[in-house]
Scaffold this motif. Structure first.
Motif, PDB file in Angstrom:
ATOM      1  N   ASN A 103      12.800   5.118   6.873  1.00  0.00           N
ATOM      2  CA  ASN A 103      14.166   5.412   6.449  1.00  0.00           C
ATOM      3  C   ASN A 103      14.591   6.763   7.011  1.00  0.00           C
ATOM      4  OD1 ASN A 103      13.067   7.423   4.778  1.00  0.00           O
ATOM      5  ND2 ASN A 103      12.902   6.022   3.041  1.00  0.00           N
ATOM      6  N   GLY A 104      15.743   7.235   6.576  1.00  0.00           N
ATOM      7  CA  GLY A 104      16.236   8.505   7.083  1.00  0.00           C
ATOM      8  C   GLY A 104      15.278   9.657   6.867  1.00  0.00           C
ATOM      9  N   THR A 105      14.482   9.593   5.808  1.00  0.00           N
ATOM     10  CA  THR A 105      13.504  10.655   5.557  1.00  0.00           C
ATOM     11  C   THR A 105      12.492  10.761   6.682  1.00  0.00           C
ATOM     12  OG1 THR A 105      13.714  10.607   3.146  1.00  0.00           O
ATOM     13  CG2 THR A 105      11.613  11.372   4.023  1.00  0.00           C
ATOM     14  N   THR A 106      12.013   9.625   7.181  1.00  0.00           N
ATOM     15  CA  THR A 106      11.019   9.653   8.253  1.00  0.00           C
ATOM     16  C   THR A 106      11.619  10.162   9.556  1.00  0.00           C
ATOM     17  OG1 THR A 106      11.448   7.298   8.705  1.00  0.00           O
ATOM     18  CG2 THR A 106       9.580   7.814   7.308  1.00  0.00           C
ATOM     19  N   GLN A 107      12.941  10.229   9.628  1.00  0.00           N
ATOM     20  CA  GLN A 107      13.610  10.773  10.811  1.00  0.00           C
ATOM     21  C   GLN A 107      13.975  12.239  10.625  1.00  0.00           C
ATOM     22  OE1 GLN A 107      17.318   8.758  11.932  1.00  0.00           O
ATOM     23  NE2 GLN A 107      16.668   8.891  14.061  1.00  0.00           N
ATOM     24  N   ASN A 135      10.683  19.640  -4.676  1.00  0.00           N
ATOM     25  CA  ASN A 135      10.333  18.428  -3.942  1.00  0.00           C
ATOM     26  C   ASN A 135       9.324  17.550  -4.677  1.00  0.00           C
ATOM     27  OD1 ASN A 135      11.963  19.323  -1.745  1.00  0.00           O
ATOM     28  ND2 ASN A 135      10.312  20.657  -1.083  1.00  0.00           N
ATOM     29  N   PHE A 136       9.627  16.246  -4.667  1.00  0.00           N
ATOM     30  CA  PHE A 136       8.739  15.241  -5.243  1.00  0.00           C
ATOM     31  C   PHE A 136       8.467  14.171  -4.187  1.00  0.00           C
ATOM     32  CE2 PHE A 136      11.109  17.167  -8.709  1.00  0.00           C
ATOM     33  CZ  PHE A 136      10.110  17.475  -9.625  1.00  0.00           C
ATOM     34  N   ASN A 137       7.532  13.273  -4.486  1.00  0.00           N
ATOM     35  CA  ASN A 137       7.145  12.243  -3.514  1.00  0.00           C
ATOM     36  C   ASN A 137       8.085  11.045  -3.466  1.00  0.00           C
ATOM     37  OD1 ASN A 137       4.830  13.430  -2.365  1.00  0.00           O
ATOM     38  ND2 ASN A 137       3.599  12.857  -4.140  1.00  0.00           N
ATOM     39  N   SER A 138       8.980  10.935  -4.437  1.00  0.00           N
ATOM     40  CA  SER A 138       9.902   9.793  -4.456  1.00  0.00           C
ATOM     41  C   SER A 138      11.107  10.123  -5.314  1.00  0.00           C
ATOM     42  CB  SER A 138       9.208   8.543  -5.020  1.00  0.00           C
ATOM     43  OG  SER A 138       9.014   8.660  -6.423  1.00  0.00           O
ATOM     44  N   GLY A 139      12.149   9.309  -5.149  1.00  0.00           N
ATOM     45  CA  GLY A 139      13.325   9.456  -6.004  1.00  0.00           C
ATOM     46  C   GLY A 139      12.996   9.187  -7.456  1.00  0.00           C
ATOM     47  N   ASN A 196       0.839  -1.192   0.000  1.00  0.00           N
ATOM     48  CA  ASN A 196       0.000   0.000   0.000  1.00  0.00           C
ATOM     49  C   ASN A 196       0.878   1.247   0.000  1.00  0.00           C
ATOM     50  OD1 ASN A 196      -1.898   2.009   0.348  1.00  0.00           O
ATOM     51  ND2 ASN A 196      -2.697   1.241   2.292  1.00  0.00           N
ATOM     52  N   ASN A 197       1.039   1.891  -1.171  1.00  0.00           N
ATOM     53  CA  ASN A 197       1.790   3.152  -1.253  1.00  0.00           C
ATOM     54  C   ASN A 197       0.909   4.302  -0.791  1.00  0.00           C
ATOM     55  OD1 ASN A 197       3.123   1.403  -3.564  1.00  0.00           O
ATOM     56  ND2 ASN A 197       4.590   3.010  -3.045  1.00  0.00           N
ATOM     57  N   ARG A 198       1.415   5.072   0.189  1.00  0.00           N
ATOM     58  CA  ARG A 198       0.702   6.270   0.673  1.00  0.00           C
ATOM     59  C   ARG A 198       1.711   7.402   0.798  1.00  0.00           C
ATOM     60  NH1 ARG A 198      -4.617   6.054   2.915  1.00  0.00           N
ATOM     61  NH2 ARG A 198      -5.523   4.006   2.529  1.00  0.00           N
ATOM     62  N   PRO A 199       2.080   8.000  -0.359  1.00  0.00           N
ATOM     63  CA  PRO A 199       3.142   9.015  -0.358  1.00  0.00           C
ATOM     64  C   PRO A 199       2.665  10.370   0.112  1.00  0.00           C
ATOM     65  CG  PRO A 199       2.291   8.721  -2.568  1.00  0.00           C
ATOM     66  CD  PRO A 199       1.590   7.704  -1.711  1.00  0.00           C
ATOM     67  N   GLY A 200       3.648  11.215   0.451  1.00  0.00           N
ATOM     68  CA  GLY A 200       3.367  12.611   0.773  1.00  0.00           C
ATOM     69  C   GLY A 200       3.942  13.061   2.097  1.00  0.00           C
ATOM     70  N   GLY A 201       4.369  14.315   2.133  1.00  0.00           N
ATOM     71  CA  GLY A 201       4.817  14.924   3.379  1.00  0.00           C
ATOM     72  C   GLY A 201       6.052  14.321   3.985  1.00  0.00           C
ATOM     73  N   GLY A 202       6.970  13.811   3.144  1.00  0.00           N
ATOM     74  CA  GLY A 202       8.190  13.223   3.687  1.00  0.00           C
ATOM     75  C   GLY A 202       7.915  12.029   4.582  1.00  0.00           C
ATOM     76  N   GLY A 203       6.914  11.237   4.231  1.00  0.00           N
ATOM     77  CA  GLY A 203       6.540  10.064   5.018  1.00  0.00           C
ATOM     78  C   GLY A 203       5.384  10.306   5.965  1.00  0.00           C
ATOM     79  N   ALA A 204       5.010  11.592   6.159  1.00  0.00           N
ATOM     80  CA  ALA A 204       3.989  11.931   7.156  1.00  0.00           C
ATOM     81  C   ALA A 204       2.607  11.400   6.788  1.00  0.00           C
ATOM     82  CB  ALA A 204       3.933  13.441   7.347  1.00  0.00           C
ATOM     83  N   PHE A 258      17.394  21.628  -7.873  1.00  0.00           N
ATOM     84  CA  PHE A 258      17.688  20.211  -7.651  1.00  0.00           C
ATOM     85  C   PHE A 258      16.390  19.474  -7.336  1.00  0.00           C
ATOM     86  CE2 PHE A 258      22.273  18.987  -6.558  1.00  0.00           C
ATOM     87  CZ  PHE A 258      22.805  19.875  -7.476  1.00  0.00           C
ATOM     88  N   GLY A 259      16.175  18.333  -7.992  1.00  0.00           N
ATOM     89  CA  GLY A 259      15.033  17.489  -7.663  1.00  0.00           C
ATOM     90  C   GLY A 259      15.316  16.690  -6.406  1.00  0.00           C
ATOM     91  N   THR A 260      14.313  16.569  -5.532  1.00  0.00           N
ATOM     92  CA  THR A 260      14.463  15.788  -4.312  1.00  0.00           C
ATOM     93  C   THR A 260      13.321  14.789  -4.196  1.00  0.00           C
ATOM     94  OG1 THR A 260      13.102  17.037  -2.733  1.00  0.00           O
ATOM     95  CG2 THR A 260      15.281  17.928  -3.239  1.00  0.00           C
ATOM     96  N   GLY A 261      13.638  13.611  -3.685  1.00  0.00           N
ATOM     97  CA  GLY A 261      12.624  12.585  -3.464  1.00  0.00           C
ATOM     98  C   GLY A 261      12.340  12.371  -1.999  1.00  0.00           C
ATOM     99  N   GLY A 262      12.794  13.268  -1.150  1.00  0.00           N
ATOM    100  CA  GLY A 262      12.592  13.112   0.291  1.00  0.00           C
ATOM    101  C   GLY A 262      13.529  14.036   1.043  1.00  0.00           C
ATOM    102  N   THR A 263      13.354  14.088   2.358  1.00  0.00           N
ATOM    103  CA  THR A 263      14.134  15.043   3.146  1.00  0.00           C
ATOM    104  C   THR A 263      15.602  14.657   3.280  1.00  0.00           C
ATOM    105  OG1 THR A 263      13.235  13.947   5.117  1.00  0.00           O
ATOM    106  CG2 THR A 263      12.254  16.034   4.483  1.00  0.00           C
TER     107      THR A 263
END
Length: 323
Positions: free
Chosen positions: A101-105, A187-191, A72-80, A161-166
């Motif tokens: 992962n490190g993004t959720t931290q 910022n994007f929802n994934s790499g 179940n993919n539920r993207p958005g908000g850096g994992g939030a 720069f494109g980003t897929g997370g924090t």
């Protein structure tokens, strides 16, 4: 009431892992009795999604659990968004597991109102990823020095720069500080989405992990310019480190692991620690990590929690945001 041999073996395994990890002796055994949901709080095609698919493949193909597994993919908000779904709908549910992962931290370090890692129970780490800086394969930049000199010659936030997370944002922040110029993160929802933006020419570069770019690196669609660590990758011997190129950046890595909803009992935690031990020891996982130039880093239970506390301090120090 009789139990099958499979249930008995799974139960004994779970209880044994708990006794070894907690030091408090035997506990009530637990096994899944209905479908398990693996929540991926990031978009399709990114590093977390790719790892989740491999974990799911191993669990299903090696029949590690007695029930089905649903992704179940539920993207958005850096994992939030994904973690919020778990907190609201799956509290204390031992049939729910989640990629962290490190993004959720890092997300709550940068945005204190975003609760992510603190809302789940860490179970096991799988691997560590290093970072590289990428441009498109046909970019005019052939070296990291050429790229850095161009960034320094322009006004702040001119380069995108494109980003897929924090964690990617953190890499950009570290690189910006080393150059003394602000780079604009898009910022994007994934790499995977960040890679698409790079290939489409919508951003000038990306900071990311090898596994998210590996296929396009091999095809020449993207080019790696610099490594965010002290040594070159054996798989990319021609790509210099930032420090070799005169750009002083600290080392940092992306950890990738698995968690459960907060409040799940210890027997269920022990069961999933045992499952993840088998996943980490799988030849499929070892090949995946090697193919993607990552580092095996299996850590479980309380040891994983301590590791995360140390990572939190490191991330805060690098970002200049003390607790």
């Amino acid at each position: 009431m009789s139990v099958s041999r499979r249930e008995f073996v799974a139960g004994v395994s779970a209880a044994t892992v708990l006794a070894a990890s907690s030091g408090r002796g035997f506990a009530q055994a637990w096994v899944p009795t209905r479908d398990v949901e693996l929540v991926i709080p990031f978009g399709v095609g990114g590093g977390s999604d790719l790892l989740a698919r491999i974990i799911g493949k191993i669990i299903v193909e090696e029949k590690l659990i007695p029930t089905s597994l649903v992704m179940n993919n539920r993207p958005g908000g850096g994992g939030a968004v994904g973690v919020g779904y778990i907190s609201a709908s799956k509290a204390k549910d031992p049939h729910t597991i989640v990629l962290v992962n490190g993004t959720t931290q890092i997300t709550p370090i940068l945005k204190p109102e975003a609760k992510t890692l603190s809302e789940v129970q860490p179970i096991a780490n799988v691997m560590l990823d290093d970072f590289l800086l990428f441009v498109r394969g046909d970019s005019k930049y052939k070296t990291i020095k050429e790229f850095a000199d161009d960034v320094k010659s322009k006004p702040d936030k001119t380069v995108n720069f494109g980003t897929g997370g924090t964690t990617d944002v953190m890499g950009i922040t570290i690189f910006s500080r080393a150059l003394g110029k602000e780079i604009n993160p898009v910022n994007f929802n994934s790499g995977g989405e960040a890679l698409t933006a790079l290939l489409g020419g919508h951003v000038d570069g990306c900071v990311g992990n090898p596994l998210e770019f590996m296929g396009h690196l091999k095809s020449g669609a993207v080019r790696a310019l610099g490594v965010f660590r002290d040594t070159r990758f054996a798989a990319f011997p021609d790509v210099p480190t930032m420090k070799e190129s005169g750009i002083t950046v600290p080392n940092f890595q992306m950890w990738r692991g698995l968690a459960m909803p907060k409040g799940v009992d210890e027997a269920a935690q022990a069961y999933w620690q045992g499952i993840m031990k088998k996943v980490n020891e799988s030849a499929t996982m070892k090949k995946y990590i090697a193919d993607n130039v990552a580092t095996e880093a299996p850590i479980y239970g309380k040891d994983f929690e301590k590791f995360l506390a140390d990572q939190e301090k490191l991330y805060r120090d690098l970002l200049g945001k003390p607790a």
